[in-house]
Scaffold this active site. Structure first.
Site, short mmCIF file in Angstrom:
data_model
loop_
_atom_site.label_atom_id
_atom_site.label_comp_id
_atom_site.label_asym_id
_atom_site.label_seq_id
_atom_site.Cartn_x
_atom_site.Cartn_y
_atom_site.Cartn_z
N ALA A 107 34.69 -28.74 66.70
CA ALA A 107 35.26 -28.57 65.37
C ALA A 107 34.63 -27.37 64.65
O ALA A 107 33.74 -26.69 65.15
CB ALA A 107 35.07 -29.85 64.56
N HIS A 108 35.09 -27.16 63.43
CA HIS A 108 34.70 -26.02 62.61
C HIS A 108 33.20 -25.98 62.33
O HIS A 108 32.55 -27.02 62.17
CB HIS A 108 35.46 -26.03 61.28
CG HIS A 108 35.20 -27.29 60.48
ND1 HIS A 108 34.12 -27.45 59.66
CD2 HIS A 108 35.91 -28.44 60.40
CE1 HIS A 108 34.16 -28.63 59.09
NE2 HIS A 108 35.23 -29.26 59.53
N ASN A 109 32.65 -24.78 62.29
CA ASN A 109 31.25 -24.52 61.90
C ASN A 109 30.22 -25.11 62.86
O ASN A 109 29.04 -25.21 62.50
CB ASN A 109 30.96 -25.03 60.48
CG ASN A 109 31.72 -24.26 59.43
OD1 ASN A 109 32.67 -24.79 58.85
ND2 ASN A 109 31.31 -23.03 59.16
#
Length: 347
Positions: free
Chosen positions: A248-250
């Site tokens: 997922a993001h980051n």
């Protein structure tokens, strides 16, 4: 190929060739590699440890790669099997496979059905397959190979020697390092899952960040690595990602980490160098996994995991404790009946 020719290639290709020892003066002709249990004559196979040691007495392989074990070496010699011994048989077997098999690659050319924006920078000896679409501002390093039906969004950078297999999508501003392998169906740089809840519903938060992959990263079939709303999703050098993995993001993944099939990382997870996440491990938001940590299959990580810690279960606990809990689990019906009997006796 004769065994003696293969040995010469070992010495040319393998930096630890000085640790090899050779047994038997026979020089069989080899036509391939095979698993030791089913190896026919004319093939080379390997024995990694005690689990398969008995196969030395049964295999039909003409050559064996053995561990440094005088007993196994004597048994192979007694059967007339040529052998080479090394501290790392599996590694040398990988080198052997490369002598007999090379993955299919496209010829260095641009297929006439490919569509490239005029601004695309193409390095030397690049191969671009049928129906590939490459948007503006993309840079392709030397010897990049892109298989059919792949789409690369604007302003991406693909490092030298990287292979992108069929039907992949590389979304905008993604950076992929040198000598990476992206397998079919992967999506690198897709939008992260970002929404702001409101009484009338969810408001979409645009994902303006990007994904950066280091050198020699492998991404398996149908895996996804999401870009964040701001900042970077980072995958370190040499990391290996299996099929059907969601990052997922980051997220920040260190160097040489390994993730098996169906691993899922929530947002802002940090995975250390050389960490191993086995199949179907799930990791909650913002969890930090230390260098060299191991999460066994189907673990659910809701807390930070320290360096070299081994965890199991969901929620994950120390593997040593989980083994004891698992041993008791199958006895719960028996324990419950004993408890009921004790309660009745106490009345």
């Amino acid at each position: 190929m004769k065994f003696s020719e293969l040995l010469e290639r070992f010495e040319a290709d393998w930096v630890q060739s000085d640790s090899l020892s050779l047994g038997s003066h026979c020089n069989p002709v080899l036509n391939g590699v095979a698993a030791v249990e089913t190896a026919p004559s004319g093939t080379i196979s390997y024995i990694e440890g005690d689990k398969f040691a008995a196969q030395v007495d049964r295999t039909a392989a003409s050559v064996l790669i053995l561990p440094v074990d005088e007993g196994l070496q004597a048994r192979a010699t007694a059967r007339g099997i040529a052998w080479v011994a090394t501290p790392e048989p599996r590694l040398l077997f990988a080198v052997a496979i490369a002598q007999f098999y090379q993955p299919y690659q496209l010829a260095p050319q641009i297929h006439p059905t490919a569509v490239l924006d005029p601004s695309v920078q193409v390095g030397d000896d690049v191969a671009i397959g049928a129906h590939v679409v490459i948007e503006r501002g993309v840079t392709l390093g030397d010897r990049v190979c892109i298989f059919p039906n792949t789409v690369i969004y604007p302003d991406c950078e693909i490092g030298a020697g990287t292979v992108i297999h069929a039907n992949c999508t590389i979304e905008e501003r993604t950076v992929i390092g040198a000598d990476c392998i992206i397998h079919s169906g992967a999506v690198i740089g897709g939008e992260g899952f970002g929404f702001v809840p409101q009484p009338q519903g969810y408001v979409k938060m645009n994902q303006s960040g990007r994904v950066i992959l280091g050198d020699r990263v492998d991404v398996g079939c149908n895996s996804t690595i999401d870009r964040p709303s701001v900042g970077v999703t980072q995958i370190g050098t040499g990391t290996k990602i299996d099929n059907l993995v969601q990052i997922a993001h980051n997220c920040t993944v260190g160097d040489h980490a390994v993730m098996s099939a169906q691993v899922g990382l929530s947002g802002q997870v940090t995975v250390g160098n050389w960490a191993i996440l086995a199949g179907q491990v799930g990791v909650s938001n913002k969890v930090k996994i230390g260098d060299g940590a191991i999460a066994t299959a189907q673990s659910g990580l809701h807390r930070d995991v320290g360096p070299k810690e081994v965890v199991s279960g969901s929620p994950a606990i120390a593997n040593s404790l989980w083994l004891k809990v698992s041993a008791v689990y199958s006895r719960l019906p028996e324990i419950y009946q004993t408890l009921r009997q004790l309660k009745r006796a106490a009345k």
